[in-house]
Design an enzyme around this catalytic site. Structure first.
Site, PDB file in Angstrom:
ATOM      1  N   GLU A  46       1.460  -1.022  -0.001  1.00  0.00           N
ATOM      2  CA  GLU A  46      -0.214  -0.017  -0.388  1.00  0.00           C
ATOM      3  C   GLU A  46       0.749   1.400   0.094  1.00  0.00           C
ATOM      4  O   GLU A  46       0.684   2.398  -0.745  1.00  0.00           O
ATOM      5  CB  GLU A  46      -0.609  -0.002   1.359  1.00  0.00           C
ATOM      6  N   TYR A  47       1.912   1.583   0.934  1.00  0.00           N
ATOM      7  CA  TYR A  47       2.895   1.979   0.806  1.00  0.00           C
ATOM      8  C   TYR A  47       3.732   2.926  -0.743  1.00  0.00           C
ATOM      9  O   TYR A  47       3.662   3.657  -1.436  1.00  0.00           O
ATOM     10  CB  TYR A  47       3.777   2.161   1.937  1.00  0.00           C
ATOM     11  N   ASP A  48       4.237   1.356  -1.245  1.00  0.00           N
ATOM     12  CA  ASP A  48       4.260   1.346  -2.502  1.00  0.00           C
ATOM     13  C   ASP A  48       3.552   2.026  -3.235  1.00  0.00           C
ATOM     14  O   ASP A  48       3.887   2.868  -4.521  1.00  0.00           O
ATOM     15  CB  ASP A  48       4.800  -0.298  -3.241  1.00  0.00           C
ATOM     16  N   SER A  93      33.915  13.151  20.422  1.00  0.00           N
ATOM     17  CA  SER A  93      34.182  11.782  21.111  1.00  0.00           C
ATOM     18  C   SER A  93      33.479  11.715  22.222  1.00  0.00           C
ATOM     19  O   SER A  93      32.906  11.864  22.925  1.00  0.00           O
ATOM     20  CB  SER A  93      35.719  11.499  20.145  1.00  0.00           C
ATOM     21  N   LEU A  94      33.574   9.906  22.053  1.00  0.00           N
ATOM     22  CA  LEU A  94      32.892  10.733  24.032  1.00  0.00           C
ATOM     23  C   LEU A  94      34.285  10.074  24.780  1.00  0.00           C
ATOM     24  O   LEU A  94      34.806   9.051  24.209  1.00  0.00           O
ATOM     25  CB  LEU A  94      31.357   9.413  23.598  1.00  0.00           C
ATOM     26  N   GLU A 135      21.073   6.301  26.041  1.00  0.00           N
ATOM     27  CA  GLU A 135      21.066   6.063  24.540  1.00  0.00           C
ATOM     28  C   GLU A 135      21.968   4.615  24.126  1.00  0.00           C
ATOM     29  O   GLU A 135      23.356   5.183  24.745  1.00  0.00           O
ATOM     30  CB  GLU A 135      20.775   7.439  23.863  1.00  0.00           C
ATOM     31  N   LYS A 137      24.984   2.916  22.418  1.00  0.00           N
ATOM     32  CA  LYS A 137      25.551   3.488  21.209  1.00  0.00           C
ATOM     33  C   LYS A 137      25.224   2.596  19.985  1.00  0.00           C
ATOM     34  O   LYS A 137      26.140   1.353  19.932  1.00  0.00           O
ATOM     35  CB  LYS A 137      26.811   3.599  21.923  1.00  0.00           C
ATOM     36  N   ASP A 139      26.435   1.215  16.780  1.00  0.00           N
ATOM     37  CA  ASP A 139      27.324   1.398  15.322  1.00  0.00           C
ATOM     38  C   ASP A 139      27.493   1.108  14.558  1.00  0.00           C
ATOM     39  O   ASP A 139      26.798   0.308  13.692  1.00  0.00           O
ATOM     40  CB  ASP A 139      27.532  -0.107  15.848  1.00  0.00           C
ATOM     41  N   GLU A 203      23.606   9.041  13.878  1.00  0.00           N
ATOM     42  CA  GLU A 203      24.390   7.813  13.205  1.00  0.00           C
ATOM     43  C   GLU A 203      23.688   7.258  12.320  1.00  0.00           C
ATOM     44  O   GLU A 203      22.175   6.586  12.351  1.00  0.00           O
ATOM     45  CB  GLU A 203      24.629   6.606  14.408  1.00  0.00           C
ATOM     46  N   TYR A 255      20.622  11.830  17.918  1.00  0.00           N
ATOM     47  CA  TYR A 255      20.704  11.663  19.315  1.00  0.00           C
ATOM     48  C   TYR A 255      21.257  12.875  19.733  1.00  0.00           C
ATOM     49  O   TYR A 255      21.699  13.519  21.212  1.00  0.00           O
ATOM     50  CB  TYR A 255      22.330  10.795  19.522  1.00  0.00           C
ATOM     51  N   LYS A 319      24.345  10.452  29.506  1.00  0.00           N
ATOM     52  CA  LYS A 319      24.708  11.839  29.378  1.00  0.00           C
ATOM     53  C   LYS A 319      23.662  12.914  30.980  1.00  0.00           C
ATOM     54  O   LYS A 319      22.771  11.729  30.717  1.00  0.00           O
ATOM     55  CB  LYS A 319      24.176  12.445  28.418  1.00  0.00           C
ATOM     56  N   LYS A 343      31.244   0.489  28.159  1.00  0.00           N
ATOM     57  CA  LYS A 343      31.113  -0.551  27.199  1.00  0.00           C
ATOM     58  C   LYS A 343      31.553  -1.669  27.777  1.00  0.00           C
ATOM     59  O   LYS A 343      31.818  -1.877  28.712  1.00  0.00           O
ATOM     60  CB  LYS A 343      32.486  -0.561  25.938  1.00  0.00           C
ATOM     61  N   CYS A 437      60.265 -14.121   0.260  1.00  0.00           N
ATOM     62  CA  CYS A 437      58.519 -13.241   0.091  1.00  0.00           C
ATOM     63  C   CYS A 437      57.980 -14.180  -1.226  1.00  0.00           C
ATOM     64  O   CYS A 437      57.888 -14.994  -2.155  1.00  0.00           O
ATOM     65  CB  CYS A 437      58.947 -12.062  -0.934  1.00  0.00           C
ATOM     66  N   CYS A 440      57.331 -12.396  -4.481  1.00  0.00           N
ATOM     67  CA  CYS A 440      58.259 -11.848  -5.859  1.00  0.00           C
ATOM     68  C   CYS A 440      59.116 -13.094  -5.708  1.00  0.00           C
ATOM     69  O   CYS A 440      60.302 -12.822  -6.462  1.00  0.00           O
ATOM     70  CB  CYS A 440      59.101 -10.528  -5.792  1.00  0.00           C
ATOM     71  N   CYS A 455      60.763  -7.803   2.701  1.00  0.00           N
ATOM     72  CA  CYS A 455      61.168  -8.514   1.178  1.00  0.00           C
ATOM     73  C   CYS A 455      62.419  -7.437   1.275  1.00  0.00           C
ATOM     74  O   CYS A 455      61.925  -6.335   1.304  1.00  0.00           O
ATOM     75  CB  CYS A 455      59.958  -7.988   0.700  1.00  0.00           C
ATOM     76  N   CYS A 460      59.603  -5.468  -5.608  1.00  0.00           N
ATOM     77  CA  CYS A 460      58.182  -6.346  -5.271  1.00  0.00           C
ATOM     78  C   CYS A 460      56.742  -6.178  -5.800  1.00  0.00           C
ATOM     79  O   CYS A 460      56.894  -5.101  -5.591  1.00  0.00           O
ATOM     80  CB  CYS A 460      58.660  -7.280  -4.204  1.00  0.00           C
TER      81      CYS A 460
END
Length: 715
Positions: A46-48, A93-94, A135, A137, A139, A203, A255, A319, A343, A437, A440, A455, A460
């Site tokens: 229906e959305y489509d 950063s954190l 919240e 985190k 990745d 993110e 965030y 936070k 973490k 190596c 080579c 090497c 090489c």
């Protein structure tokens, strides 16, 4: 989009403009219900149907298309390259904590800082009203979205925190990223208003089910799979063709904003709710607590069920909620004082070593790696792991056939930690570094007292490919458009025997190669030509002389002014340069002592490459500024900072780590003192780590270093 038996109603009108706008409102409403509220009312089909109806109207009546129409999410024409975006407010950063005790220590620092700012009595009053927002985190890839007068006008990557890449065309294709805010009609929460210029941080990530579907398609069509969701998300955002990005199931979690007061809210919790109200998705697992112990209890419970989520997360962020307290706490150069990432230790699993192979780097260094029986760690299938060097393998006695414990260091880089000896097959043989190596076939050498094997053949092929990649990189000669695949083809075809051959390339060398149309060919040739005029320090970086990173290259260029003068310098003259010690001096002398290298310098000169800085005066580059010689990162995120490296890092050599630090404006020192800002500790860190801990010096790992310098700093 699951359905609850309601049907999508396609608005009717004789006016194409009115009909199109009605469809846009309906599509935005259903997108908001699906991506933000997680309460869909209609099915995907229906959305489509709504989406297709809008596409048909806009195709028949181009004049009714608006800049914020949802149909732009299917992608636009390809771009030639990504422009740069200067972040008006740094994307910090954190700070990290890896235990509940570490979080409590952060909480104590918050109270002490408030006492410093407000005085003990006022701080005590503030502490009584402290609350914390948690919240997950996620990745993924940090992005900044800018809305002007409610319309999305720019999307940018974090980059190094101050300078990112313009990915607007790709961000527009992500379902769940509204092209206008507020995304739906209706009243906003009391006091909330969308400012004329709004920047939102978030993110972009790949859900695990979407990542699995991507890999199924990639395996069927291309015969390969993607390594992990984060890298796949980053690669998806950096596609030059937005229609490719549009085909990837990327999602957005927001965030924060640089200036939350502009939205008319007084707390971070209200800010997150306000962002959702205007159409920007947040994480449904966020919570608010008035007590730190209660917050930690939730954090521990959430971390325990992290593996059941449909996305990768490497921790949970705490936070301080009140915005006035955030303002009072402020930030340091790397992270805000009012937030911390909690973490867990890296996830581990056992698997079997199928093979031990050796890669050859640009300096000729041989690096062993393990091919593993595929094993799932943290939602990612791991089949390769670094083994660093020969000593790492022999000290742990890692053999083909062994069952080993593997962890994902920093949640991404797999490492073999130890062998399970009870499960070793009877025919498993000790592993030794090959004496020739693997590429080579020439003899390899290992200097007594060093861990690395090299090497010795400068011709090489594998070394040459890596060397050319280094030469053309952004921090060196900055020749855009010459990627690893193309460089490898040039070497295989015999077009490049050393980096000087780059300056002999002509359009015919690129014609007929996949992806190279007339305009791209012209851009590459122009980029090669422009690189002839780079300052001497950039050429010195590109030559890849061992131990010569950006800071040392700037010092040498400032002291000698030309490649000829540097080539004629002995170790005494070199060590007289500030920042150049005996090891660096010996490396420079040894490089110019090789006939092939001297011939390369002559060929670069003949090709018109700048090998001397005009208007040079002794030491100008060491003391002065400008692209003529100052260290590339002199004003970077580590400006004025002293760092010590100890132990073996998962993916970087010390030379590479030092180069990143120097490029970010920092200085690598040999010993730990109270004046040391950071100790970067890797595997088997020794007395330097112990001294840092005794002195209270901040200790970070490789992932922490990358956070400090930013991903935009060149290797």
């Amino acid at each position: 989009m699951p359905s609850d038996d309601r049907s999508a109603v396609v608005p009717s009108s004789d006016d194409p403009s009115a009909r199109a706008e009605a469809l846009r409102r309906e599509i935005r409403r259903h997108s908001h219900l699906y991506y933000v509220r997680d309460a869909p009312e209609i099915s995907d089909a229906e959305y489509d149907a709504l989406f297709k109806a809008l596409q048909d109207i806009e195709a028949a009546h181009p004049d009714v298309v608006t800049p914020d129409t949802p149909t732009l999410a299917i992608g636009g024409p390809p771009v030639d390259a990504f422009g740069k975006v200067q972040h008006p407010h740094p994307m910090l950063s954190l700070d990290n904590a890896f235990s509940a005790e570490g979080v409590r220590t952060w909480g104590e620092r918050v109270l002490r800082r408030l006492a410093e700012v407000d005085g003990d009595a006022a701080a005590a009053a503030r502490a009584a009203s402290l609350a914390y927002v948690l919240e997950p985190k996620v990745d993924g890839v940090a992005v900044a979205l800018r809305y002007r007068d409610g319309v999305l006008v720019q999307g940018a990557t974090r980059g190094d925190g101050t300078l990112g890449e313009d990915i607007t065309a790709n961000v527009r294709t992500i379902r769940g990223v509204p092209l206008r805010v507020p995304a739906v009609d209706g009243p906003l929460p009391d006091g909330v208003a969308v400012p004329p210029d709004l920047e939102v941080r978030g993110e972009v990530y790949l859900p695990l089910d979407g990542f699995a579907a991507m890999n199924e398609r990639a395996l069927a069509v291309e015969g390969r799979t993607y390594a992990n969701p984060r890298n796949a998300a980053a690669g998806s955002l950096r596609q030059l063709d937005p229609t490719i990005t549009a085909s990837r199931p990327l999602r957005l979690i927001t965030y924060g904003v640089p200036d939350p007061h502009a939205l008319g809210v007084a707390s971070h919790w209200d800010l997150l709710n306000a962002l959702e109200a205007i159409g920007l998705p947040g994480n449904p697992d966020r919570r608010r607590f008035a007590d730190l112990d209660d917050a930690l209890a939730y954090a521990d419970a959430w971390l325990a069920r992290r593996a059941s989520l449909n996305y990768l997360a490497d921790g949970i962020v705490l936070k301080v909620d009140a915005l006035d307290l955030q303002d009072a706490l402020g930030s340091v150069s790397h992270h805000p004082r009012w937030a911390i990432a909690y973490k867990t230790a890296s996830e581990e699993a056992t698997t079997v070593v199928v093979a031990i192979n050796v890669n050859v780097g640009r300096t000729g260094k041989l690096v062993p790696h393990a091919t593993l029986a595929p094993v799932g760690i943290g939602g990612v299938t791991v089949s390769q792991a670094t083994l660093h060097n020969e000593d790492y393998v022999t000290e742990r006695d890692i053999r083909v056939g062994d069952t080993v414990l593997v962890k994902r260091a920093g949640e991404v880089i797999p490492q073999v930690i130890k062998v399970v000896p009870e499960l070793r097959p009877s025919d498993a043989l000790p592993w030794h570094m090959p004496d020739r190596c693997p590429v080579c076939g020439e003899p390899v050498t290992r200097t007594p007292g060093e861990a690395d094997t090299y090497c010795t053949n400068a011709a090489c092929p594998e070394q040459l490919v890596r060397h050319v990649e280094h030469f053309v990189a952004r921090g060196a000669m900055d020749i855009d458009g010459l990627g690893e695949k193309l460089v490898a083809q040039f070497v295989t075809d015999g077009l490049i025997a050393d980096v000087a051959d780059l300056y002999n390339l002509v359009p015919a060398d690129l014609e007929g190669r996949e992806g190279f149309a007339e305009k791209r060919i012209a851009n590459v040739i122009a980029a090669v030509d422009a690189s002839r005029h780079r300052p001497l320090r950039r050429l010195l970086i590109g030559l890849g002389i061992r131990h010569v990173g950006s800071t040392v290259a700037a010092a040498l260029a400032g002291a000698f002014g030309s490649l000829d003068a540097l080539a004629g310098a002995d170790e005494t003259a070199l060590t007289a340069v500030d920042g150049v010690g005996p090891e660096i001096a010996a490396s420079v002398v040894a490089w110019f002592a090789v006939p092939r290298n001297r011939a390369l310098a002559q060929r670069l000169t003949a090709a018109g490459v700048r090998v001397a800085d005009p208007d040079w005066t002794p030491r100008a580059a060491v003391e002065g500024g400008g692209d003529g010689g100052a260290a590339n990162g002199a004003a970077g995120p580590l400006a004025g900072k002293k760092l010590v490296l100890t132990g073996t890092l998962p993916t970087m050599t010390r030379e590479e780590a030092a180069a990143r630090i120097e490029a970010a404006g920092g200085k690598v020192v040999g010993s730990v003192s109270a004046k040391t800002d950071y100790v970067v500790a890797g595997e088997a860190a020794g007395s330097k780590l112990a001294k840092a801990q005794a002195l209270g010096v901040a200790v970070i790992d490789e992932a922490g270093l990358i956070d400090l310098v930013g991903t935009g700093i060149p290797m």
